[in-house]
Every structure is written in C-alpha cells, then in structure tokens.
Design a protein around this motif. Sequence first.
Motif, mmCIF file in Angstrom:
data_model
loop_
_atom_site.group_PDB
_atom_site.id
_atom_site.type_symbol
_atom_site.label_atom_id
_atom_site.label_comp_id
_atom_site.label_asym_id
_atom_site.label_seq_id
_atom_site.Cartn_x
_atom_site.Cartn_y
_atom_site.Cartn_z
ATOM 1 N N LEU A 221 0.829 -1.201 0.000
ATOM 2 C CA LEU A 221 0.000 0.000 0.000
ATOM 3 C C LEU A 221 0.862 1.249 0.000
ATOM 4 O O LEU A 221 1.814 1.352 0.775
ATOM 5 C CB LEU A 221 -0.929 0.022 1.221
ATOM 6 C CG LEU A 221 -1.970 -1.083 1.330
ATOM 7 C CD1 LEU A 221 -2.689 -0.998 2.680
ATOM 8 C CD2 LEU A 221 -2.982 -1.001 0.198
ATOM 9 N N ASP A 222 0.524 2.201 -0.874
ATOM 10 C CA ASP A 222 1.155 3.516 -0.887
ATOM 11 C C ASP A 222 0.111 4.564 -0.536
ATOM 12 O O ASP A 222 -1.069 4.437 -0.917
ATOM 13 C CB ASP A 222 1.744 3.841 -2.271
ATOM 14 C CG ASP A 222 2.917 2.935 -2.629
ATOM 15 O OD1 ASP A 222 3.594 2.461 -1.691
ATOM 16 O OD2 ASP A 222 3.141 2.702 -3.833
ATOM 17 N N ASP A 223 0.529 5.623 0.158
ATOM 18 C CA ASP A 223 -0.395 6.722 0.445
ATOM 19 C C ASP A 223 -0.739 7.474 -0.833
ATOM 20 O O ASP A 223 0.133 7.750 -1.662
ATOM 21 C CB ASP A 223 0.244 7.700 1.439
ATOM 22 C CG ASP A 223 0.344 7.106 2.836
ATOM 23 O OD1 ASP A 223 -0.469 6.229 3.158
ATOM 24 O OD2 ASP A 223 1.245 7.529 3.591
ATOM 25 N N LEU A 224 -2.004 7.800 -1.002
ATOM 26 C CA LEU A 224 -2.422 8.638 -2.123
ATOM 27 C C LEU A 224 -2.049 10.096 -1.846
ATOM 28 O O LEU A 224 -1.978 10.517 -0.679
ATOM 29 C CB LEU A 224 -3.939 8.537 -2.328
ATOM 30 C CG LEU A 224 -4.484 7.212 -2.859
ATOM 31 C CD1 LEU A 224 -6.004 7.219 -2.802
ATOM 32 C CD2 LEU A 224 -4.024 6.948 -4.283
ATOM 33 N N PRO A 225 -1.817 10.886 -2.914
ATOM 34 C CA PRO A 225 -1.490 12.295 -2.690
ATOM 35 C C PRO A 225 -2.654 13.060 -2.052
ATOM 36 O O PRO A 225 -2.440 14.055 -1.364
ATOM 37 C CB PRO A 225 -1.191 12.824 -4.095
ATOM 38 C CG PRO A 225 -1.800 11.829 -5.029
ATOM 39 C CD PRO A 225 -1.745 10.516 -4.331
ATOM 40 N N GLU A 226 -3.880 12.602 -2.286
ATOM 41 C CA GLU A 226 -5.063 13.210 -1.670
ATOM 42 C C GLU A 226 -5.946 12.110 -1.112
ATOM 43 O O GLU A 226 -5.982 10.999 -1.646
ATOM 44 C CB GLU A 226 -5.874 14.037 -2.683
ATOM 45 C CG GLU A 226 -5.220 15.316 -3.133
ATOM 46 C CD GLU A 226 -6.150 16.152 -3.993
ATOM 47 O OE1 GLU A 226 -6.156 17.391 -3.844
ATOM 48 O OE2 GLU A 226 -6.880 15.561 -4.823
ATOM 49 N N THR A 227 -6.649 12.418 -0.038
ATOM 50 C CA THR A 227 -7.583 11.454 0.542
ATOM 51 C C THR A 227 -9.008 11.840 0.169
ATOM 52 O O THR A 227 -9.314 13.019 -0.022
ATOM 53 C CB THR A 227 -7.441 11.399 2.069
ATOM 54 O OG1 THR A 227 -7.664 12.712 2.595
ATOM 55 C CG2 THR A 227 -6.073 10.887 2.461
ATOM 56 N N HIS A 228 -9.873 10.831 0.080
ATOM 57 C CA HIS A 228 -11.253 11.039 -0.371
ATOM 58 C C HIS A 228 -12.238 10.357 0.577
ATOM 59 O O HIS A 228 -11.889 9.404 1.278
ATOM 60 C CB HIS A 228 -11.460 10.475 -1.781
ATOM 61 C CG HIS A 228 -10.414 10.869 -2.763
ATOM 62 N ND1 HIS A 228 -10.304 12.143 -3.278
ATOM 63 C CD2 HIS A 228 -9.400 10.149 -3.335
ATOM 64 C CE1 HIS A 228 -9.302 12.181 -4.127
ATOM 65 N NE2 HIS A 228 -8.729 10.994 -4.175
ATOM 66 N N VAL A 229 -13.469 10.851 0.553
ATOM 67 C CA VAL A 229 -14.565 10.208 1.280
ATOM 68 C C VAL A 229 -15.607 9.749 0.276
ATOM 69 O O VAL A 229 -16.018 10.514 -0.608
ATOM 70 C CB VAL A 229 -15.210 11.176 2.302
ATOM 71 C CG1 VAL A 229 -16.470 10.553 2.899
ATOM 72 C CG2 VAL A 229 -14.219 11.540 3.401
#
Length: 898
Positions: A221-229
């Motif tokens: 798993l890599d962190d996304l540049p932006e998080t979403h709901v």
Amino acid sequence: MTGNEIRNSFLQFFADRGHQIVPSASLIPANDPTLLFTNAGMVPFKNIFLGVERPTHRRVVDSQKCLRVSGKHNDLEEVGRDTYHHTFFEMLGNWSFGDYYKKEAIRWAWELLTEVWKLPKPKLWATVYTTDDEADEWWRTQTDIDPQQILRFAEKDNFWEMGETGPCGPCSEIHIDRGPQACELANTPGHTCAVNGGCPRYIELWNLVFIQYNRNADQSLDDLPETHVDTGMGLERIVSVLQDVPGNYDSDLLRDIITFTEGLGEKQKRVLQSSTKAGHVSAFKRYGETREQDVSFRVIADHARTAAFAIADGVVPTNEGRGYVLRRIMRRALRHGRLLGFEGTFFSQVAGSVVQLLGSAYPELIERRNYLTEVIHNEETRFSETLDRGLALLEQEIHDLRQRNAATLSGETAFRLYDTYGFPLDMTEDFLSSEGFSVEHDEFQAALEEQRARAREGQKGSVSISTGLSDSDVHSSFVGDYQAEHESEVRVLLVDGQPRTDAVGEGEAVDLITAETPFYGESGGQVGDTGTIRTSRGDLIEVLDTLKPQPALIVHKGRVVQGAVQTGDAVQLSIDAPRREAIRLNHSATHIMHSALREILGSHVRQAGSLVTPDRLRFDFTHTSPVKDDVLDEIENLVNHHIRENAAVTSEEMSFTDAIQKGALAFFGEKYGEIVRVLRMGDFSTELCGGTHVSRTGDVGLFKFRAETGVASGIRRVEAVTGEGALYWVRQRERVLKDMGSILKGSEEDALERLEKLLSRQHELEKQLDQLQSQLAGSQSDDLASQVRQTNGVNVIASRVEGVDQKALREMADTLRDKHHPAVVVLGATNGAKVSLLAAVSKDLVPQYHAGKIIKEIAPLVGGGGGGRPDFAQAGGKDPKRLDEALQKVYELIEKDA
C-alpha cells in the motif's frame, strides 16, 4: 416522512454543508466497458479516484440509480424471496474529493441520523477497521455514541477496495439494532446475535469509506497524494427504518407499487365478473396472505422499477447484453403476474405507477413515460403469446418428474424452454425451485454451447484481427480528417496475426502498422479507409481495409502488389480521397439525422447502432413503432433544412466527464478515452465522435431516406444516402418513372393513373377467366360422369381434362368425388410441356386407398414426382405424351388393392 422526503432531506442536509447536489448518472455506465450497469454510487466518480480526472466540485452529494443484476453483484435470484434484496435501488452518498475527511464524515453522519432523523442513539453501532485509530478517535470525540458500541473488524468487513489494485482504504459502517424480535436465527445452534454476525437483527445503514491508499500489484500500500470520502446508504433500507416497517417492501417506495398492483388485480376481477359467471371468478390475491403470493408481489414491484428506469436510460429488451438482462427481468415479472392470476397485459401499467411515484426525483421517467410504457407493453404482448405454451410444457414436465419420482429436469428440456419459448434458465429454475425441483446444468450448458457453435459457423464475412500487441508495445496515431497523404515509418508487420521480422513479398497479405497514418480505422460505425502505401524504394501495398482493434492502434489490412515491405521502411500513405469524401458526407448526415429524429420523434430516441459506408448510412435507434411516411418526410425535411443552413461543424477536445456534463451525446459502439472529441453542428447537434466530418453542413448537399424498418423490439432502422449518392438515387427513380410512363403510353405525371386503370382492367379479366374456367370445368365434369368405372363398389374416375388451371382442376376433383361418393378421382392436365396430376379420395375410403401413394405410383410415368395427404395429393411432370398411360394405371392400382 415519505421516501421522497427522506431522499430530499439527505440531499439538503449535505447541500447546507457545502456539497453540490448532482443528478444521478445513467444506469448505463459512461465509458466503462467493464460494467453492464451502474451498480454502486462510486461508479460515476471512478476516474476521479483513479486520478485520471479532476473533480468539478470538491464536495458532492447525490442519489444514484443502481442496478445489480450481473457479475458478482447479482441479487436477481434473491429478489422477492426476502424483504430487502433488490435489482434496482437508490444509493444515497456524500463525497469529498481531496477536501474534508474522516472527522467531518463521521460527525455529519451521526448528526443526520440522530438529530435530523431522530434515530435512537442506543440502537446505533459503529464499526471501524482494525488499525484505524483515527476513525475510532473521531467516533469518540465527535459523537456521543456509547464507546462500547464502537467495534473493530478486519479487512473482510471494514476495508474497501476498487479492485485487485488501485485506490482503497478503511471504512466505517453504521449499524442499527432492530431488537431481538428481528432475529430469525435465534434458535439456530451456534448463532450469536451480533454486528457483522450474519444476524438480521443488526443491519448496516451507512458505509463511510475513507480512500487513502493505492494497492500495488505486489499487494503493498502507498499513500495517495489526496484522501477522499465515499459514502453509501441504501435509500430503501433507511426509509424502512425511519418508517418503522418490517422490511424494504413495506416502505412507501415499494408498498405503493404493490398496492397499485393489488388494485389492478381487483379491477381485472370486476371485468371478469361482468363477462363470466361470478361463481367462477375467485377473489384476487392480496399482499400478506401467503408467502408465495408475497414473493410474486415483491418481484413485480422491484422489476417494474428496474424496467422503467432501464428503458428510460436507453436500454431495450433484446437477446444480448444489457437488453437480454432487461428481458430476463421483465419475463420473470410477467411469470409472477400469471401466478397472481393476471390475464393479458398489466406490467406496463405497474411501470406507470413507478413513474408517478418517482418521477419528481427522476424527471427522465416523466419525460419518457409514454415511450417506456409502450416498450414494456410491446414486450409483454409478445412474450404472453409464448408464455402459456411454455408454462404448459413446464407443468407437464413437472408432472412427469413426480410420476418418475425424479428431482431434476433435463438440461435438454430447459434449453428447449429457453430456445423455443424464451424462458431464461434462471426463470425455469425459479419456477422449479418453488416446486422442489432443479435443472441439469451441464446438459443445458452443452446444448447452449452447441447453439453458439452453430451461430459462429453461420457467420459469414466477419472480419477480426488479433495482433497480440498492446498499447504499450506500439502506438499509431491518426493524423486527421483532412490529410489525404502522410509520410511515416513501418513499425510492425503481421502475417496471419503473427509479427514478421523479415520482408513480406509480392502477392502476400499483410497487416501493417505505422507510427502515424491518415487512414481512419473502422470504429463508431464508420468503415475503415482504403488506399495505397508506397515505400521510398517504390514498393506498393494496396490497403483493402483499416481497423482499429485498440484505441491507440490502427492496422492497415493489405496486400503487397509490387516489390516487398519490411519493418523500418519509410512509406508514403495515401487514402482513397473520393471514397473518404463520400464517407465524410454520410457520417456528418448521421449526426444531423440523429438530431432531427430526437426533435420530431422525442428525446427517447437514442442511437442503438450505425454503419457509415461510402454509398449509404444506416442508423438504428430506440423507438417502439414504425415511423409513418409523412413523419419520415418531416424528418427528411428537417435534415435538409439543417444542411441548407450551412452551419459550421467544429470540434474540440475535453475530458469525457466535461463533455457529458455539457450535454454531448455518446455514439453507440465508440470507445472513448480520457480525452474525447466533441463535435458540434450549429446549435442543433453536440455529440462525441472521432470520425471524419465535413467543415460545414452544406457540404452534405442532399439527404434522402431509402428505407425504414424494424430490427428488434423497440429498435427501428433507417437507411439513407447523401450528396452524389442521393442525386444518383433520385435520378434512378426518375428514370424508372419515365420508363413506366413510356410503357403505359403516357408521361411520368399520369403513369400512376394509367397503372391503376390497367390493374383494374386486369382484375376484371381475371374474374372473367375464373368464371370461364369454372364453366369449362363444370361442363367437363358432366362429360366425365360417363367415364365412371365401378370396382368392388368404388367409383373410379381417371381422366384427362383440357384448358383448365390448377384451381379449376381441384374444384373438378372435389365436385366429382362428392357427386360420385364413394369415389377415387384422378385428373390430369397439360400446359405445353408441363403435366399436372391431382388425386382425391373419399374419406371413408382412405384406409384402403391413399391419394398420396397413388400419385407417387403414377407420377414417374410422366417424368415427375409428388405426394400429399391420404385424401388429397398432387404432382407435376414434364412428359405429356405418357399422361394417358399414367391415368390408365390408376385403374390397375385400384383393382390390385381391391
């Protein structure tokens, strides 16, 4: 609150918190070939999560139409058997694209459920992912939920993934405890009432998904540049909870449809009572009386919603793809209607109640109400013709199974129900399961595969190509509409689908891929270009067709006619420019015509297929009835009006999402990338299209319809010509009219009147001829009476007659047989080199003398053959000289059989 009010309160709650209310996307996923239908609220936003599109709004709220009837999300078999499964449902969702995150999502969800909708806090439970300390903390600090009712679960329950790879993240679900009375498994050994324990006492209301990772192929798993709901809450379920009813079908969203269906049944009962003895009409069934009846009511209510919404979004019942899924669903509902006692059509009226109930939230239902109810009525009428026969066969098979004490219906019989009577396998299984039987699946699949194999063998002239190449292996670019020639380099040569590294020589067929090309590859209904490719050495390849097997791959199918060609050659590519120009006119006219069809027939018109060639255009579209000639003229006039406007034809590239939001129509069969080409014609047509087009509509010149026909239920087809093709077509008809006038000794203006007079005179002469034939036959019948021979009490007449046709010959035989009963009558007549024989036998003599056998015995004597029924038979021959010999043999046959 009503279901509609609950939907609106959800939308307004988030609108008040900065969310843009967006309309539901279509049930047909835009530009997503991986899905038959939109099956979740996130589908329209998939490209945003994948990072290939930027959102128009950072905060969005919607109520998305969803259909789960295919793939792993297939609830069809369960629909009706319980109170919470559906094919069609509405998914409420609020979305954050790189804006707010877990804190706000959790706080607002709790606020809406407990403060606005007043759900009891002690009955609500929250679940979070095992390691999601952040979500757990926000539940404890942003809400006043009982901390003991915050539970942690592993990936199976609380981690969401789009697919094997791609965006994913932990989720937090909100469940409600419906009380111990809701547990149907309390007495099941080993069962414990618990959240995520498979207990119907605890049901999930809302899923809050927090998209923060990207799953790699190695599962890391890599962190996304932006998080979403991404949240989802089934409207039907929350409505049933807020209305405090036992299940989804008891909420007004579905119970009102069931009530309408009950009313239709009562109405039908009154009609039957008015035309039948009242004692013979049983009371119509009502919801809540028996489990079997309730299943049928629920199936009809659910499937009526599915049919109404799917057809409003452009799906029509067919035998493949989305249309086949819709047809299966509709036919399942129709069968359940029969189980409730409905006779004739009823389902289109139920669908009309769906429009009445949900039209305010989904205006496309109101806009297309007449169309969708007509499509459903037509399908219902067609299927009802075979339903009774199929059900009779199935009931007989069930009876036989019971007699044999068997439990499984043969796959061969199930396939016959499918192939002859239109019963999908799941419908047969549905009927059988209620009677305690099953189907032999392997036999059914084998029969189905045999049919498919025959269909494949029957296909002629199909063209396919398998390059074994992907977009990452090689690209080829189309250089534009108006470039007839272009210099490029050969990148790949294929012979019989396999890459070729050495030179391909004269006379060999070759598939050739260049870095760039002016050749248009067949797509979107437009045929591929033809032309030539010449190497810098002067070698020549004739291009017979151009295909586009992948979005970034154009393949020239050709033959080397001079010299040789090999990878790396510099080449000059030249298209057949006049052919391209003819295609250009027809393709542009297709867009103009599509606009005119929608304006005059209605916005329900959608493209269902097209073909654009140099000599004509063909266009399939959704419409339920034939287009009358005067309406077709009106459409043709409007198309030519737009042509005379000489409106500018422009195109621009933009994201697919932006194009759709700006009202562009997508063309059937086209594959669209992230960036699409939007084609505009004046102010009347905006469509997505990568094909070749004129620069102004006036270039089309003239448009003429050639034909209008039906090709499937709810699908019509038109063919037309343009430009010089239209002029040629008009001149051909002028020539025919002129020649007709000349033959009729008049001008083309009075040809019709003269033809009508001529046909009227011909009709009178035919009547006179029939009268003369009858008179002649009658007089000869009297003469033949003297030729009757008796053999063992049987009157036999075998004679030649003159100057009568086949009809008169039969009348003579019938007259003689009736007049001289019991009789065997055989008559022969000649017409030039042809012989006609006819035999008629009185029915009480049939056990002893067979007309068909008599004819088979004597026909070879006149060089012919024939046969027929025991009481009547006929034959033809080509040797008139032996007719008397053949007739004489009749007496021998009768004496022999006696």
